[in-house]
Every structure is written in C-alpha cells, then in structure tokens.
Design a protein around this motif. Structure first.
Motif, PDB file in Angstrom:
ATOM      1  N   PRO A 374       0.837  -1.211   0.000  1.00 47.64           N
ATOM      2  CA  PRO A 374       0.000   0.000   0.000  1.00 47.64           C
ATOM      3  C   PRO A 374       0.866   1.253   0.000  1.00 47.64           C
ATOM      4  CG  PRO A 374      -0.876  -1.607   1.532  1.00 47.64           C
ATOM      5  CD  PRO A 374       0.439  -2.152   1.058  1.00 47.64           C
ATOM      6  N   THR A 375       0.613   2.129  -0.982  1.00 46.50           N
ATOM      7  CA  THR A 375       1.473   3.302  -1.180  1.00 46.50           C
ATOM      8  C   THR A 375       0.628   4.521  -1.508  1.00 46.50           C
ATOM      9  OG1 THR A 375       3.183   1.824  -2.092  1.00 46.50           O
ATOM     10  CG2 THR A 375       3.461   4.192  -2.456  1.00 46.50           C
ATOM     11  N   SER A 376       1.028   5.661  -0.953  1.00 49.23           N
ATOM     12  CA  SER A 376       0.402   6.938  -1.298  1.00 49.23           C
ATOM     13  C   SER A 376       1.374   7.739  -2.151  1.00 49.23           C
ATOM     14  CB  SER A 376       0.046   7.723  -0.027  1.00 49.23           C
ATOM     15  OG  SER A 376      -0.909   7.019   0.741  1.00 49.23           O
ATOM     16  N   PHE A 377       0.848   8.343  -3.221  1.00 53.55           N
ATOM     17  CA  PHE A 377       1.683   9.096  -4.150  1.00 53.55           C
ATOM     18  C   PHE A 377       1.287  10.565  -4.108  1.00 53.55           C
ATOM     19  CE2 PHE A 377       1.526   4.765  -5.665  1.00 53.55           C
ATOM     20  CZ  PHE A 377       2.824   4.492  -6.069  1.00 53.55           C
ATOM     21  N   ALA A 378       2.233  11.406  -3.728  1.00 46.01           N
ATOM     22  CA  ALA A 378       1.974  12.844  -3.690  1.00 46.01           C
ATOM     23  C   ALA A 378       2.261  13.442  -5.061  1.00 46.01           C
ATOM     24  CB  ALA A 378       2.849  13.510  -2.637  1.00 46.01           C
ATOM     25  N   TYR A 379       1.344  14.279  -5.526  1.00 42.62           N
ATOM     26  CA  TYR A 379       1.555  14.977  -6.798  1.00 42.62           C
ATOM     27  C   TYR A 379       0.886  16.338  -6.695  1.00 42.62           C
ATOM     28  CZ  TYR A 379      -3.286  13.926  -8.198  1.00 42.62           C
ATOM     29  OH  TYR A 379      -4.649  13.865  -8.256  1.00 42.62           O
ATOM     30  N   PHE A 389      -6.197  -5.135  -6.770  1.00 45.82           N
ATOM     31  CA  PHE A 389      -7.472  -5.841  -6.769  1.00 45.82           C
ATOM     32  C   PHE A 389      -7.656  -6.609  -5.466  1.00 45.82           C
ATOM     33  CE2 PHE A 389      -9.915  -9.743  -7.929  1.00 45.82           C
ATOM     34  CZ  PHE A 389     -11.145  -9.107  -8.140  1.00 45.82           C
ATOM     35  N   GLN A 390      -8.820  -6.374  -4.832  1.00 41.35           N
ATOM     36  CA  GLN A 390      -9.168  -6.996  -3.556  1.00 41.35           C
ATOM     37  C   GLN A 390      -8.116  -6.729  -2.479  1.00 41.35           C
ATOM     38  OE1 GLN A 390      -9.947 -11.154  -4.470  1.00 41.35           O
ATOM     39  NE2 GLN A 390     -12.052 -10.690  -5.076  1.00 41.35           N
ATOM     40  N   ASN A 391      -7.385  -5.598  -2.647  1.00 45.90           N
ATOM     41  CA  ASN A 391      -6.373  -5.178  -1.673  1.00 45.90           C
ATOM     42  C   ASN A 391      -5.329  -6.258  -1.394  1.00 45.90           C
ATOM     43  OD1 ASN A 391      -7.284  -2.486  -1.044  1.00 45.90           O
ATOM     44  ND2 ASN A 391      -9.052  -3.455  -0.066  1.00 45.90           N
ATOM     45  N   HIS A 392      -4.974  -6.980  -2.443  1.00 44.43           N
ATOM     46  CA  HIS A 392      -3.954  -8.013  -2.272  1.00 44.43           C
ATOM     47  C   HIS A 392      -2.592  -7.456  -2.691  1.00 44.43           C
ATOM     48  CE1 HIS A 392      -2.150 -11.977  -2.068  1.00 44.43           C
ATOM     49  NE2 HIS A 392      -1.624 -11.767  -3.267  1.00 44.43           N
ATOM     50  N   TYR A 393      -1.635  -7.495  -1.771  1.00 46.94           N
ATOM     51  CA  TYR A 393      -0.294  -6.958  -2.020  1.00 46.94           C
ATOM     52  C   TYR A 393       0.755  -8.021  -1.686  1.00 46.94           C
ATOM     53  CZ  TYR A 393      -2.904  -2.590  -1.710  1.00 46.94           C
ATOM     54  OH  TYR A 393      -3.829  -1.593  -1.889  1.00 46.94           O
ATOM     55  N   PRO A 394       1.760  -8.191  -2.541  1.00 42.43           N
ATOM     56  CA  PRO A 394       2.843  -9.126  -2.209  1.00 42.43           C
ATOM     57  C   PRO A 394       3.666  -8.664  -1.009  1.00 42.43           C
ATOM     58  CG  PRO A 394       2.791  -8.653  -4.560  1.00 42.43           C
ATOM     59  CD  PRO A 394       1.873  -7.672  -3.905  1.00 42.43           C
ATOM     60  N   ASN A 395       3.706  -7.326  -0.797  1.00 39.85           N
ATOM     61  CA  ASN A 395       4.531  -6.752   0.272  1.00 39.85           C
ATOM     62  C   ASN A 395       5.995  -7.181   0.135  1.00 39.85           C
ATOM     63  OD1 ASN A 395       2.588  -5.209   1.878  1.00 39.85           O
ATOM     64  ND2 ASN A 395       1.641  -7.222   2.249  1.00 39.85           N
ATOM     65  N   ARG A 396       6.448  -7.141  -1.095  1.00 42.80           N
ATOM     66  CA  ARG A 396       7.846  -7.469  -1.396  1.00 42.80           C
ATOM     67  C   ARG A 396       8.195  -6.858  -2.744  1.00 42.80           C
ATOM     68  NH1 ARG A 396       7.528 -11.256  -5.332  1.00 42.80           N
ATOM     69  NH2 ARG A 396       5.651 -12.573  -5.370  1.00 42.80           N
ATOM     70  N   MET A 397       9.464  -7.004  -3.107  1.00 40.84           N
ATOM     71  CA  MET A 397       9.903  -6.531  -4.409  1.00 40.84           C
ATOM     72  C   MET A 397       9.403  -7.499  -5.487  1.00 40.84           C
ATOM     73  SD  MET A 397      11.642  -3.765  -3.693  1.00 40.84           S
ATOM     74  CE  MET A 397      12.757  -3.405  -5.061  1.00 40.84           C
ATOM     75  N   ILE A 398       8.810  -6.961  -6.547  1.00 40.39           N
ATOM     76  CA  ILE A 398       8.390  -7.798  -7.671  1.00 40.39           C
ATOM     77  C   ILE A 398       8.988  -7.207  -8.943  1.00 40.39           C
ATOM     78  CG2 ILE A 398       6.244  -8.521  -6.571  1.00 40.39           C
ATOM     79  CD1 ILE A 398       4.754  -6.549  -8.382  1.00 40.39           C
ATOM     80  N   ASN A 399       9.223  -8.068  -9.942  1.00 44.52           N
ATOM     81  CA  ASN A 399       9.798  -7.578 -11.192  1.00 44.52           C
ATOM     82  C   ASN A 399       8.692  -7.244 -12.195  1.00 44.52           C
ATOM     83  OD1 ASN A 399       8.998 -10.013 -12.396  1.00 44.52           O
ATOM     84  ND2 ASN A 399      10.973 -10.984 -11.980  1.00 44.52           N
ATOM     85  N   LEU A 400       9.096  -6.753 -13.340  1.00 48.06           N
ATOM     86  CA  LEU A 400       8.136  -6.289 -14.332  1.00 48.06           C
ATOM     87  C   LEU A 400       7.275  -7.424 -14.857  1.00 48.06           C
ATOM     88  CD1 LEU A 400       6.939  -4.113 -16.102  1.00 48.06           C
ATOM     89  CD2 LEU A 400       8.905  -4.323 -17.650  1.00 48.06           C
ATOM     90  N   ARG A 401       7.860  -8.590 -15.064  1.00 48.96           N
ATOM     91  CA  ARG A 401       7.077  -9.716 -15.562  1.00 48.96           C
ATOM     92  C   ARG A 401       5.967 -10.078 -14.585  1.00 48.96           C
ATOM     93  NH1 ARG A 401       7.038 -13.604 -19.254  1.00 48.96           N
ATOM     94  NH2 ARG A 401       9.000 -12.943 -20.206  1.00 48.96           N
ATOM     95  N   GLU A 402       6.284 -10.146 -13.328  1.00 45.09           N
ATOM     96  CA  GLU A 402       5.269 -10.484 -12.332  1.00 45.09           C
ATOM     97  C   GLU A 402       4.217  -9.385 -12.235  1.00 45.09           C
ATOM     98  OE1 GLU A 402       4.803 -11.753  -7.603  1.00 45.09           O
ATOM     99  OE2 GLU A 402       6.787 -11.353  -8.451  1.00 45.09           O
ATOM    100  N   ALA A 403       4.656  -8.135 -12.337  1.00 42.76           N
ATOM    101  CA  ALA A 403       3.717  -7.012 -12.268  1.00 42.76           C
ATOM    102  C   ALA A 403       2.697  -7.077 -13.398  1.00 42.76           C
ATOM    103  CB  ALA A 403       4.477  -5.693 -12.317  1.00 42.76           C
TER     104      ALA A 403
END
Length: 658
Positions: A374-379, A389-403
């Motif tokens: 979960p991340t907030s982005f200031a702009y 989706f459904q607030n599911h987060y890996p909570n880890r580093m993921i690469n582009l393929r997985e993303a």
C-alpha cells in the motif's frame, strides 16, 4: 388588312416557337439530378466474395435492356405506352383516349402517363397529385427526353418500377416470383410480371393470383391488338401454368456493424453521399473475412446470454496491415444498432502495456524490481492512493514480468511517476490512441475512456513490432461503370523499435500463464499469445495477439450500471473461444526474435544471471545492452579449491563417479 393580320399571327407563332425552343435549350443545358436507380451497392469480403448489399432490405437487380426478352419489352409497351417510340414524352393519343374513357365511365378510371412520365415521377418526385408536382413532372419528362434516348429511358424504367413485395425492377421481380433470370422469361411469364406494376398490392401474385392472371390476359389481348403476337400465341401463353416460387424469408447479412462502419468511413473520410454509398451501384471490396466474422459472432452470442442485458464487442485485425478481419459491435444488431467498437469506455489495466513499453524505452528491463505494498503518491493535485485488486499486495519486491502477469497497480503507478506522465501520453498517441488523456496518476490504471477500435490499433502496432498502421476495412471501391473511385493504401509508420516491442510481447505472454490474470483462457486456446486484461467497475476487457491476429473484446452494460467482477470473465471466454477457432487453419507460430534482442537465463528471484546452483532459472529476453551481467548473488558458484582441500567423502564420491 388581312395580310397584316396574318403577318401578326405569324410573328406571334414564331415568337412562341422561339420561346419554346429557348426553353427546350435551357432544359437541355440544365443537368438532371443523377437517376436514383434501384442499384444497391454491394459489399465484398477479403476474398472478393459477396457479403451482401449496403442497403438493408433493398431488393433490386439491374438488367441491361439488351438482355431482356423482346416479348417482355413489347408487353411493357402494350400495357403502359404503345406509342412510346413515337412521342416526345407525352402521348396525345393516350391523353385523348383517357379523356374519352373517363367521360364514358363518368369518373376518372384511366390515366395517360407515358413511360417517360412514370419514370420522372419514380426517379425524382412523390406520388401526390398536386398541380406543382404535375408541372415538375412535365418539366422533368422533357429533360429526360432531351438527355436520354428511348432505349435508355426504357431501360431505366424497367429497372426502377415497383413490382411489389419489395422487388424493384424486372430483374429482381423475375427472381422473386419465378426464381429465374429476367433474360430467360417466356411470353407467359413476361406478361404475368408486366401486369404487376399497375398496382403492386392489387396484383400481388402471392395474395391475388387470379387477379394477376386476368391482368395478364388483358395484356396479351393488347399485344394481339397491336400486332405484336398472334391470337394463337396469346391463347397458348394464357394456358401456361405460372409456377410461383415460395416467398423466401429474408436472411440478414452478417457483419451489419461492419457494414455501418464502412458506410460511415466512406461518408466521413472520402466525402461520399450516404445515398450514393448505399444505392449508387458501387462495388465495395473490404478486408473482412467471412469465416472469421462468423466465428466472432458465434463466440459473442455463445458467451453472452440473450436474457441478460450484458453487451459485448469484438474487433479482430491483421496487425501487419491494419486490415479489419472481424467486427462485432453488439450481441444482436436487430435489437441495437449501436456499434460498441466506437463506444468510449475506461480501458483499465489494458492501458498498462503502453506504460510499460515506454518504461522499456527508458531503461526498464523484465528484471526491474519495485516494492508492491500500500502506497500513497503525492503529486500537484494532491495525494493518490491506488489499490490492488481486492487489496492483495505481495509486500515485497516484484519484477516487471510479475507485475504484468498479476496486473499490479502499485508497480504501474510507481513506474508512471518514474518515466514521466506526458511522455506516456505522447507514446499512446503515436501508437494510435486519439481520445484525450489527462496527465494524472490514474492514467496508469486506464482511467480515461478510449474505444475498442483505438485499443486494437495500439496493440496491433505492438504486435507488428512497432510499425503503426491505421485500421481500415476498405480495400477499394468501384462505381457502377467499373471505374475505380478509391483505393486505400496502408503505409506503415515505425513508432517503436522492434526490440522493445518484442521484449514487451514476451512479457505479455505471462498473462496467459499460471498466475496470470487471463490464465483461464488456456482452457480454450493454447497457442502462443501475448495480451493484457483490464477491468473497471463497469467494464471487462482483454486485448491480445498471436503473430497473425490482434483481437480486442469488451463486455459491459450500455447504461451506467456496474459490472459484477465475475461477469468480466465473459470477455476472456469470448476471446479464447474466437481465437481458438480463428487459429485452427493457421500454422502455429512463435513470435520471431528481431535484431537487437539478447536472451539469457536468469534467476527470477534476483533478476541476475543464473548459476548452476540457482534452484530455479528461466529464459528471459532483454533489449541488447540492458541484459544483466552479474551472476546471482544468492546462489554463487563456489570458489575453486584443490582436491586435497575437499572433504574426504567428497573426493571418494567424485572418484567413484569418475
């Protein structure tokens, strides 16, 4: 005095003749409107096979006069205008006979319109009986006589007149009622058909057969009276049994949404009049493939219940040319003619492919890792808080393929901020997206509405390794005289390098692999494919491609009604079903590797070069120069040691192996 009076009368007559001559000259120089002959334009598929007519419900078939039987022409003249070849549009004899007949009857029972007058009325005027209409008819009658010879007028008449039951022209009437070509009509059949135009409803063979037979006998008698046939021939013709064909149920032409698209393109892009496109006798050669169209329509109808108001759209194109091969704008054209291929809807995560293509151009690789939590982005506009989706987060580093495979929203928004919002918009436009896009963080998640048409054009550009083609459904158009009016030339424009397009394509294949958002498609379709799904509260999307075909499917409701997530899956079922059928006759192909691409084995956990000690490794493709060079730090190759330094049990084991 008498001579002077005669001279005055002569001048008056000469003046009237001169004025009439000038009037005729004016009519001759004044162009007539193009004859509105019943010649519906025909539309052909990519193999040159007839699909149908442009004008829905139109039933006509133009037949040149020289192909019509002599007795049919004679019967028409006897029934409608026996002195046709001897007058200049108006028959004095016919007018006198009509007046005398009406006086004897004490009411108007007979008209005196010549064939030319009837043609003028049918081509340009209504059937009302006002004086203004009669004056216009007279003027147009003179113009027709001045501009066309008698054979041309008769030919137009025979191809325009109403024969009832939707048949215009003797060609269509012959096929409708008798099931044969007009050129093959015998005397009995000709006189039977010629009697119908006097009252298409009154003499309808399907409803008033005996009345039509009596009309036929009357025409035969007129032909005998005019010495066109003998009494014996008339008697034989009257005894011939007329075998009517059964009324055929009208079958709807497939691809009605595509037909409407072709009409609009010819009108808006080339400036042709709609009436001319529909009824100008054009031959429109298109890019549509009838087999693929049938499979597309079947897939949409199979997976969208007729009882539900859920709608769908499918567009399938050849990515190498931009040619449209199948178009379905809704599940039932009869109930709704709105073509949803051009409806603006939020594309959701299907937009991410554009974002990641630009990221690859900016130095991203399949191994680029970003924290997904979960991340907030200031702009400038405030703070943006996207959610997975459904607030599911890996909570880890993921690469582009997985993303890409899991459609991670945090990864996407982070990437958007890193590569620049405006540059992503610029790339989207170069790929074929024309709808306005705003530079806000939600752009990464496809929050700005676009059409399935635009999205298909974008993905076709990627599938074509960065060469952009405007989508088209038209190859060429030929007019009624065989002259080519226009030809569409598709010239590809390079927009992205083949290497970047290919690497993205390889990444998009993971969407169909285990853990990917479209893995269920593999239940229906197992050939190599790349693509992306997308969903919003109102839309379900999937757009993807094989080396031969790019296809986009959208499902949703027309009104502002939310779409349950489970129903978004219908898009994937339609896509998989259609692509499976469409690809059966095509040789299975892999995506070819272009120049400028490097393939290496990596450790998916770290993104570095795999070592023999990595428990898992996979083949990954990189734009040359961006591939990793460092070996996996988690599973390094042990440093080399001398045999004497190895444990005794290891030396024994290696000796036994040797």
């Amino acid at each position: 005095m008498q001579m002077q009076r005669l001279r005055h009368i002569g001048f008056i007559i000469l003046g009237i003749a001169l004025l009439f001559g000038l009037f005729l000259l004016y009519l001759y120089l004044k162009p007539l409107p193009p004859p509105d002959l019943p010649m519906p334009s025909k539309i052909y598929d990519d193999q040159g096979k007839l699909i149908g007519q442009m004008q829905a419900g139109a039933q006509s078939e133009f037949v040149p006069l020289h192909r019509l039987p002599k007795h049919l022409i004679q019967a028409t003249l006897a029934a409608e205008d026996e002195s046709f070849y001897h007058h200049f549009g108006f028959s004095v004899r016919g007018i006198a006979r009509a007046i005398w007949t009406n006086i004897k009857a004490g009411r108007i029972t007979q008209g005196a319109s010549t064939i030319t007058q009837q043609l003028a009325r049918n081509l340009y005027l209504t059937q009302d009986r006002t004086w203004s209409r009669k004056i216009k008819e007279a003027i147009l009658t003179l113009q027709l006589e001045l501009h066309y010879n008698k054979d041309q007028i008769l030919e137009m008449y025979l191809n325009k007149i109403n024969y009832g039951n939707g048949a215009y022209g003797v060609g269509k009437a012959a096929r409708l009622y008798l099931g044969k070509d007009a050129s093959k009509l015998n005397l009995a059949e000709s006189t039977f058909l010629v009697g119908i135009p006097r009252g298409p409803a009154l003499y309808s063979p399907y409803h008033h057969f005996e009345r039509t037979k009596k009309r036929q006998q009357h025409i035969l008698a007129l032909m005998v009276e005019d010495h066109m046939i003998t009494q014996s021939q008339a008697h034989e013709a009257a005894e011939v049994v007329i075998a009517l064909t059964k009324p055929k149920k009208t079958t709807e032409m497939r691809a009605y949404y595509f037909r409407d698209y072709v009409l609009q393109r010819l009108v808006h892009k080339y400036g042709l009049e709609p009436e001319y496109v529909q009824s100008g006798g054009l031959h429109i050669y298109t890019t549509l493939n009838q087999q693929l169209q049938k499979q597309a329509e079947t897939a949409v109808q199979r997976h969208l219940s007729s009882a539900d108001s859920l709608q769908g759209a499918l567009l399938s194109v050849d990515p190498h040319t931009g040619e449209i091969k199948a178009m379905v704008g809704g599940k039932d054209y009869r109930k709704s003619q709105f073509n949803r291929i051009f409806a603006k809807r939020q594309p959701g995560s299907t937009f991410k492919s554009i974002l990641y293509l630009h990221a690859l151009q900016q130095g991203y690789t399949p191994s680029t890792q970003i924290m997904s939590r979960p991340t907030s982005f200031a702009y400038e506009g405030g703070v943006y808080q996207p959610a997975n989706f459904q607030n599911h987060y890996p909570n880890r580093m993921i690469n582009l393929r997985e993303a890409i495979a899991r459609s991670d929203n945090i990864y996407a928004v982070t990437t958007l901020f890193q590569v620049g919002i405006n540059s992503v918009i610029d790339l989207a436009q170069r790929l074929g997206m024309k709808s306005p896009l705003q530079p806000t963080p939600s752009l990464a998640l496809g929050s700005y509405a676009v059409t399935p048409y635009e999205l298909t054009e974008v993905y076709s550009t990627i599938a074509n390794y960065g060469v952009h083609h405007d989508l088209t459904g038209i190859k060429r158009v030929v007019d009624a005289n065989g002259e080519e009016l226009l030809r569409e030339h598709s010239k590809g424009t390079p927009t992205v390098s083949p290497a970047h397009s290919f690497v993205l394509t390889r990444l998009l294949t993971s969407v169909f692999e285990p853990g990917g958002t479209a893995y269920r498609v593999r239940q229906l379709f197992d050939q190599p494919a790349a693509g992306k799904t997308g969903s919003t509260d109102w839309d379900g999307w999937i757009t993807g491609y094989t080396p031969n075909l790019t296809t986009t499917v959208w499902v949703g409701y027309d009104q502002n009604r939310k779409l349950p997530h489970i129903k978004t899956r219908a898009a994937q079922y339609i896509w998989g079903d259609y692509m499976d059928q469409a690809s059966k006759r095509q040789k299975q192909r892999l995506f070819p590797v272009p120049a400028g691409v490097k393939s290496v084995r990596i450790d998916p956990e770290t993104g570095f070069l795999a070592t023999p000690f990595c428990p898992h490794s996979t083949q990954e493709y990189y734009v040359a120069g961006t591939e990793p060079h460092q070996t996996c730090p988690l599973h390094p190759v042990p440093s080399s040691t001398s045999p004497s330094q190895k444990p005794w049990w290891r030396r024994i084991f290696e000796w036994k192996l040797w």
